[in-house]
Design a protein around this motif. Structure first.
Motif, PDB file in Angstrom:
ATOM      1  N   TRP A  73       0.800  -1.229   0.000  1.00  0.00           N
ATOM      2  CA  TRP A  73       0.000   0.000   0.000  1.00  0.00           C
ATOM      3  C   TRP A  73       0.829   1.274   0.000  1.00  0.00           C
ATOM      4  N   PRO A  74       1.934   1.367   0.740  1.00  0.00           N
ATOM      5  CA  PRO A  74       2.723   2.606   0.697  1.00  0.00           C
ATOM      6  C   PRO A  74       3.213   2.978  -0.704  1.00  0.00           C
ATOM      7  N   PHE A  76       1.514   2.621  -3.475  1.00  0.00           N
ATOM      8  CA  PHE A  76       0.379   3.256  -4.139  1.00  0.00           C
ATOM      9  C   PHE A  76       0.102   4.648  -3.570  1.00  0.00           C
ATOM     10  N   GLU A  77       0.391   4.843  -2.299  1.00  0.00           N
ATOM     11  CA  GLU A  77       0.096   6.117  -1.652  1.00  0.00           C
ATOM     12  C   GLU A  77       1.048   7.236  -2.061  1.00  0.00           C
ATOM     13  N   LYS A  78       2.262   6.889  -2.511  1.00  0.00           N
ATOM     14  CA  LYS A  78       3.230   7.948  -2.812  1.00  0.00           C
ATOM     15  C   LYS A  78       3.609   8.040  -4.292  1.00  0.00           C
ATOM     16  N   THR A  79       2.738   7.588  -5.164  1.00  0.00           N
ATOM     17  CA  THR A  79       3.013   7.667  -6.598  1.00  0.00           C
ATOM     18  C   THR A  79       2.169   8.760  -7.251  1.00  0.00           C
TER      19      THR A  79
END
Length: 88
Positions: A73-74, A76-79
């Motif tokens: 998940w991280p 996906f969160e920072k792209t």
């Protein structure tokens, strides 16, 4: 413009992503594999076997099983952009 070819070893697929040099966009390409095919349109009946993710930031491909989703998940969160293979 810059053309980046992304190869998925298990598929006869080449995805070409066009990027603007000035933008330097960080993107992910993901593909979800399910454990079984579901005959109905009820997606809640599908179980995920593995999710594979191409990361443009480090030019890597990583795969995650259901027990490893918390590590996925991280990404996906920072792209800047998320591209799904065969997804709507």
């Amino acid at each position: 413009m810059r053309f980046v070819k992304i190869f998925f070893p298990s598929y006869p697929l080449v995805l070409i992503v066009t990027l603007n040099y000035n933008l330097q966009m960080h993107y992910l390409v993901f593909d979800i594999e399910t454990k079984t095919a579901v005959a109905s349109n009820d997606l809640s009946l599908m179980e995920i076997s593995v999710v594979s993710v191409y990361n443009s930031e480090d030019n890597s491909i990583k795969s995650f099983t259901e027990s490893e989703f918390s590590k996925m998940w991280p990404l996906f969160e920072k792209t800047d952009l998320i591209v799904g293979y065969n997804s709507e």
